[in-house]
Design a protein around this motif. Structure first.
Motif, PDB file in Angstrom:
ATOM      1  N   PHE A 117     -21.046 -34.922 -62.005  1.00 22.61           N
ATOM      2  CA  PHE A 117     -19.989 -34.577 -62.956  1.00 22.61           C
ATOM      3  C   PHE A 117     -19.377 -33.253 -62.516  1.00 22.61           C
ATOM      4  N   PHE A 118     -18.088 -33.121 -62.757  1.00 18.46           N
ATOM      5  CA  PHE A 118     -17.371 -31.937 -62.287  1.00 18.46           C
ATOM      6  C   PHE A 118     -17.791 -30.693 -63.069  1.00 18.46           C
ATOM      7  N   ILE A 119     -18.004 -29.607 -62.354  1.00 17.88           N
ATOM      8  CA  ILE A 119     -18.392 -28.344 -62.980  1.00 17.88           C
ATOM      9  C   ILE A 119     -17.133 -27.532 -63.281  1.00 17.88           C
ATOM     10  N   LEU A 120     -17.053 -27.021 -64.511  1.00 20.26           N
ATOM     11  CA  LEU A 120     -15.894 -26.265 -64.972  1.00 20.26           C
ATOM     12  C   LEU A 120     -16.146 -24.760 -64.887  1.00 20.26           C
ATOM     13  N   PRO A 121     -15.112 -23.967 -64.603  1.00 19.95           N
ATOM     14  CA  PRO A 121     -15.263 -22.506 -64.627  1.00 19.95           C
ATOM     15  C   PRO A 121     -15.204 -21.993 -66.064  1.00 19.95           C
ATOM     16  N   ALA A 122     -16.292 -21.476 -66.548  1.00 24.65           N
ATOM     17  CA  ALA A 122     -16.353 -21.008 -67.938  1.00 24.65           C
ATOM     18  C   ALA A 122     -15.340 -19.892 -68.191  1.00 24.65           C
ATOM     19  N   TYR A 123     -15.109 -19.053 -67.195  1.00 31.14           N
ATOM     20  CA  TYR A 123     -14.209 -17.909 -67.408  1.00 31.14           C
ATOM     21  C   TYR A 123     -12.776 -18.372 -67.703  1.00 31.14           C
ATOM     22  N   LEU A 124     -12.381 -19.542 -67.167  1.00 31.90           N
ATOM     23  CA  LEU A 124     -11.033 -20.061 -67.390  1.00 31.90           C
ATOM     24  C   LEU A 124     -10.928 -20.866 -68.679  1.00 31.90           C
ATOM     25  N   TYR A 125     -11.927 -21.708 -68.921  1.00 26.53           N
ATOM     26  CA  TYR A 125     -11.841 -22.647 -70.037  1.00 26.53           C
ATOM     27  C   TYR A 125     -12.281 -22.049 -71.367  1.00 26.53           C
ATOM     28  N   ASP A 126     -13.095 -21.028 -71.308  1.00 28.85           N
ATOM     29  CA  ASP A 126     -13.569 -20.433 -72.560  1.00 28.85           C
ATOM     30  C   ASP A 126     -13.611 -18.916 -72.444  1.00 28.85           C
ATOM     31  N   PRO A 127     -12.460 -18.271 -72.258  1.00 24.53           N
ATOM     32  CA  PRO A 127     -12.448 -16.810 -72.089  1.00 24.53           C
ATOM     33  C   PRO A 127     -12.919 -16.066 -73.330  1.00 24.53           C
ATOM     34  N   GLU A 128     -12.846 -16.728 -74.501  1.00 19.17           N
ATOM     35  CA  GLU A 128     -13.274 -16.083 -75.747  1.00 19.17           C
ATOM     36  C   GLU A 128     -14.738 -16.377 -76.079  1.00 19.17           C
ATOM     37  N   ASN A 129     -15.428 -17.112 -75.206  1.00 16.00           N
ATOM     38  CA  ASN A 129     -16.849 -17.436 -75.400  1.00 16.00           C
ATOM     39  C   ASN A 129     -17.092 -18.168 -76.724  1.00 16.00           C
ATOM     40  N   LEU A 130     -16.205 -19.102 -77.047  1.00 15.76           N
ATOM     41  CA  LEU A 130     -16.327 -19.840 -78.308  1.00 15.76           C
ATOM     42  C   LEU A 130     -17.544 -20.765 -78.329  1.00 15.76           C
ATOM     43  N   LEU A 131     -18.002 -21.195 -77.155  1.00 14.83           N
ATOM     44  CA  LEU A 131     -19.153 -22.101 -77.101  1.00 14.83           C
ATOM     45  C   LEU A 131     -20.450 -21.394 -76.738  1.00 14.83           C
ATOM     46  N   GLN A 132     -20.391 -20.103 -76.540  1.00 17.44           N
ATOM     47  CA  GLN A 132     -21.576 -19.371 -76.066  1.00 17.44           C
ATOM     48  C   GLN A 132     -22.744 -19.470 -77.039  1.00 17.44           C
ATOM     49  N   HIS A 133     -22.455 -19.542 -78.336  1.00 21.13           N
ATOM     50  CA  HIS A 133     -23.540 -19.547 -79.329  1.00 21.13           C
ATOM     51  C   HIS A 133     -24.214 -20.909 -79.468  1.00 21.13           C
ATOM     52  N   ILE A 134     -23.664 -21.944 -78.836  1.00 24.16           N
ATOM     53  CA  ILE A 134     -24.225 -23.293 -78.934  1.00 24.16           C
ATOM     54  C   ILE A 134     -25.205 -23.508 -77.782  1.00 24.16           C
ATOM     55  N   ALA A 135     -26.404 -23.927 -78.106  1.00 24.96           N
ATOM     56  CA  ALA A 135     -27.407 -24.215 -77.083  1.00 24.96           C
ATOM     57  C   ALA A 135     -27.316 -25.679 -76.674  1.00 24.96           C
ATOM     58  N   VAL A 136     -27.462 -25.957 -75.384  1.00 28.54           N
ATOM     59  CA  VAL A 136     -27.407 -27.333 -74.893  1.00 28.54           C
ATOM     60  C   VAL A 136     -28.451 -28.189 -75.596  1.00 28.54           C
ATOM     61  N   ALA A 137     -29.598 -27.620 -75.891  1.00 26.52           N
ATOM     62  CA  ALA A 137     -30.684 -28.377 -76.524  1.00 26.52           C
ATOM     63  C   ALA A 137     -30.315 -28.895 -77.902  1.00 26.52           C
ATOM     64  N   THR A 138     -29.310 -28.299 -78.535  1.00 29.05           N
ATOM     65  CA  THR A 138     -28.904 -28.741 -79.881  1.00 29.05           C
ATOM     66  C   THR A 138     -27.884 -29.874 -79.829  1.00 29.05           C
ATOM     67  N   LEU A 139     -27.497 -30.315 -78.629  1.00 26.21           N
ATOM     68  CA  LEU A 139     -26.429 -31.300 -78.499  1.00 26.21           C
ATOM     69  C   LEU A 139     -26.947 -32.715 -78.281  1.00 26.21           C
ATOM     70  N   SER A 140     -28.161 -32.975 -78.727  1.00 29.72           N
ATOM     71  CA  SER A 140     -28.724 -34.325 -78.714  1.00 29.72           C
ATOM     72  C   SER A 140     -29.088 -34.689 -80.145  1.00 29.72           C
ATOM     73  N   GLY A 141     -28.952 -35.974 -80.477  1.00 30.88           N
ATOM     74  CA  GLY A 141     -29.289 -36.409 -81.835  1.00 30.88           C
ATOM     75  C   GLY A 141     -28.124 -36.236 -82.790  1.00 30.88           C
ATOM     76  N   ASP A 142     -28.435 -35.905 -84.029  1.00 25.45           N
ATOM     77  CA  ASP A 142     -27.421 -35.776 -85.085  1.00 25.45           C
ATOM     78  C   ASP A 142     -26.608 -34.496 -84.879  1.00 25.45           C
ATOM     79  N   LEU A 143     -25.292 -34.658 -84.680  1.00 27.61           N
ATOM     80  CA  LEU A 143     -24.421 -33.513 -84.424  1.00 27.61           C
ATOM     81  C   LEU A 143     -23.468 -33.252 -85.581  1.00 27.61           C
ATOM     82  N   SER A 144     -23.742 -33.847 -86.738  1.00 30.10           N
ATOM     83  CA  SER A 144     -22.795 -33.761 -87.856  1.00 30.10           C
ATOM     84  C   SER A 144     -22.590 -32.312 -88.327  1.00 30.10           C
ATOM     85  N   GLU A 145     -23.656 -31.509 -88.292  1.00 30.66           N
ATOM     86  CA  GLU A 145     -23.507 -30.118 -88.737  1.00 30.66           C
ATOM     87  C   GLU A 145     -22.569 -29.337 -87.809  1.00 30.66           C
TER      88      GLU A 145
END
Length: 574
Positions: free
Chosen positions: A166-194
């Motif tokens: 899968f293509f790797i994205l440059p975080a500095y370009l796509y998320d300069p405001e670090n909007l996704l920084q607080h989300i852990a990859v481990a939390t992205l499996s299972g129920d994501l409704s919250e």
């Protein structure tokens, strides 16, 4: 009138080529059938877009078209694999030389960011998310920012490829405001409704899902050897080689290439116009040449002085899809009857000039270890079709076939959709129309614009369609195409195919297969179920047909799309 029309085509062709930058000495001009809807490395939807993205971005692993082998691209080597009970750990190290367009290094943080974009809710990632659902977490190496480990559920032989494909994205370009920084990859499996109520994620999604996000040259900058120079809608897309690309500084990596100074993709929807451009030496590469025209080019000695023709066995196949959700197609014997009217051999002869191989499943017949040789393609048999319709409860009357469905007398008829302009699909629809008429089934064949057909398929607003899919000999995770969890509106299981057994098999293939022998057993059984259910009906695998100008060497002809590697082209010495 014909002479005027031809003059008009020539004028348009001349205008298109004259309205773009002056041709560079090392420029390669390639035909593109349509403008990509998006060049987003996450949500692209066409093979043309994929070819362009491959020149802009890179994955950890990819196929070397020169050898048809999986090799490390962004990664410094193949991953190390460690199995721990129900988990498998894949550890990668990114090449020391790998950098982004701005010169900053590609790091494990960029990989983690890309995983978040691929797995998070609210984002346009439906095509990629199923491929990566087995990756549960990513562990960073505290001492080496380029080293990381994927924590994966279960084990399957394909995981080694899938973890790197899968293509790797440059975080500095796509998320300069670090909007996704607080989300852990481990939390992205299972129920994501919250997470769907997360304000920062919603802000990121609003921007990421915007159409312009997949067209902005300032964002379409990856670790590949090219940048997007110009994009004129309906005319051309031009990529320019980076002046200082890290791939030029590696050793023993002949598969990492960015040789042509410029690659120009000419948007020419009409194949007749594309062939005219080729014959006028205005294109360097033309793929998917219709079989009849390909045969004519083989006899044109003047053309052959300048162009080489190639016909590799491809991994693209044509299939018929039947909407099994519709009451009139609910009985698999009705669908089997339609399969007996497709007349695959005639379709191959008429549309491919025999440049194709019939198939009983999604597995290419050339991949003998996984192909189910005990099955035979559906034969053309109106008599067998009529027999199956009777068994399914249809009654033959003077003007057709009828059945009482939900208390209402319904006549069996078919509306067959195909992408407008695709003569192979159009001819297949006409052949089905003629064959069905022999036993009293009316068929309406209709060509639809590509985006409309895609929309209708996702919304389940179709009866029967003809489509094609591209595959490869490395990965056999068909879960997004065939599992019932992806049969909802918007999912990729357009036909509604699926049984409890096929779902179990698809789950096993994507999560728990431990050997090639087990994989072969499961894939062959899956082909049997698909054959019996006859909702997703593979018809044939194609041979690609392409022409490449002889002034270029090292084309790396392959059965894998796009069947050549334009980044590897070198000018022959005169």
């Amino acid at each position: 009138m014909r002479r005027i029309s031809l003059a008009f085509v020539c004028f348009l062709l001349l205008f298109t080529f004259c309205s773009q930058p002056e041709r560079a000495p090392e420029e390669v001009r390639v035909r593109l059938a349509a403008d990509p809807e998006t060049l987003s490395p996450i949500s692209y939807s066409s093979s043309g877009a994929l070819q362009i993205i491959n020149l802009l971005f890179q994955s950890l692993l990819s196929a070397d078209l020169g050898t048809n082998e999986i090799k490390p691209f962004l990664a410094s080597g193949m991953p190390t694999v460690e199995r721990q009970d129900s988990l498998t750990l894949f550890t990668y190290t990114i090449r020391d030389e790998a950098t982004w367009t701005n010169g900053t290094p590609v790091t494990a943080e960029d990989v983690a960011f890309t995983l978040k974009v691929a797995k998070a809710p609210l984002l346009n990632n439906e095509g990629l998310k199923p491929q990566l659902e087995f990756i549960q977490d990513i562990r960073m190496d505290r001492e080496n920012p380029k080293r990381f480990t994927f924590v994966c559920a279960g084990y399957a032989p394909e995981m080694e490829l899938l973890t790197g494909d899968f293509f790797i994205l440059p975080a500095y370009l796509y998320d300069p405001e670090n909007l996704l920084q607080h989300i852990a990859v481990a939390t992205l499996s299972g129920d994501l409704s919250e997470l769907e109520n997360d304000e920062q994620l919603k802000a990121f999604a609003a921007r990421f899902n915007a159409p312009d996000y997949g067209r902005d040259p300032n964002l379409l900058q990856g670790s590949g050897g090219y940048i997007l120079e110009n994009w004129k809608n309906g005319q051309y897309l031009t990529l320019t080689r980076k002046k200082e690309w890290w791939g030029n500084n590696t050793s023993n990596t002949q598969h990492l290439t960015a040789n042509p100074q410029r690659v120009s993709f000419q948007v020419i929807p009409d194949m007749t116009t594309a062939l005219l451009a080729l014959k006028n030496r205005q294109l360097d590469v033309l793929e998917s040449i219709p079989a009849a025209e390909f045969e004519q080019l083989k006899q044109n000695q003047s053309f052959l002085k300048d162009y080489a023709l190639h016909a590799p066995d491809a991994y693209e196949f044509m299939y018929a899809g039947i909407n099994s959700r519709l009451p009139k197609f609910a009985d698999k014997r009705t669908r089997q009857a339609i399969a007996h009217l497709l007349d695959v051999n005639s379709v191959i002869k008429v549309t491919q000039q025999n440049y194709a191989t019939p198939t009983v499943g999604l597995i290419p017949p050339s991949v003998t270890k996984f192909y189910n040789t005990s099955l035979q393609p559906y034969t053309f048999s109106p008599a067998k079709a009529a027999e199956l319709l009777k068994a399914a409860g249809w009654q033959r009357e003077e003007d057709g076939w009828y059945q009482n469905i939900h208390g209402k007398k319904e006549r069996l008829s078919l509306v067959v959709d195909y992408r407008a302009g695709n003569t192979s699909f159009e001819n297949a629809a006409i052949i089905l129309q003629q064959n069905a008429a022999k036993i009293g089934i009316p068929v309406q064949a209709q060509g639809l614009e590509g985006s409309l057909m895609s929309q209708n398929s996702k919304q389940h607003q179709f009866e029967v369609f003809f489509r094609s899919l591209s595959g490869n000999p490395f990965a056999f995770n068909f879960k997004p195409l065939l599992h019932t969890t992806y049969a909802e509106v918007g999912g990729l299981n357009f036909t509604g195919f699926g049984t409890p057994e096929s779902d179990r098999i698809l789950d096993q293939i994507s999560n728990t297969v431990t050997s090639e022998a087990e994989m072969a057993k499961l894939l062959k059984r899956l082909q049997e179920i698909m054959y019996t259910e006859a909702a997703f009906i593979p018809m044939y695998y194609e041979k690609e047909r392409l022409a490449i100008h002889r002034r270029f060497a090292n084309p790396k002809i392959s059965g894998l799309k796009p069947n050549y590697d334009v980044s590897a082209f070198t000018l022959k010495e005169e």
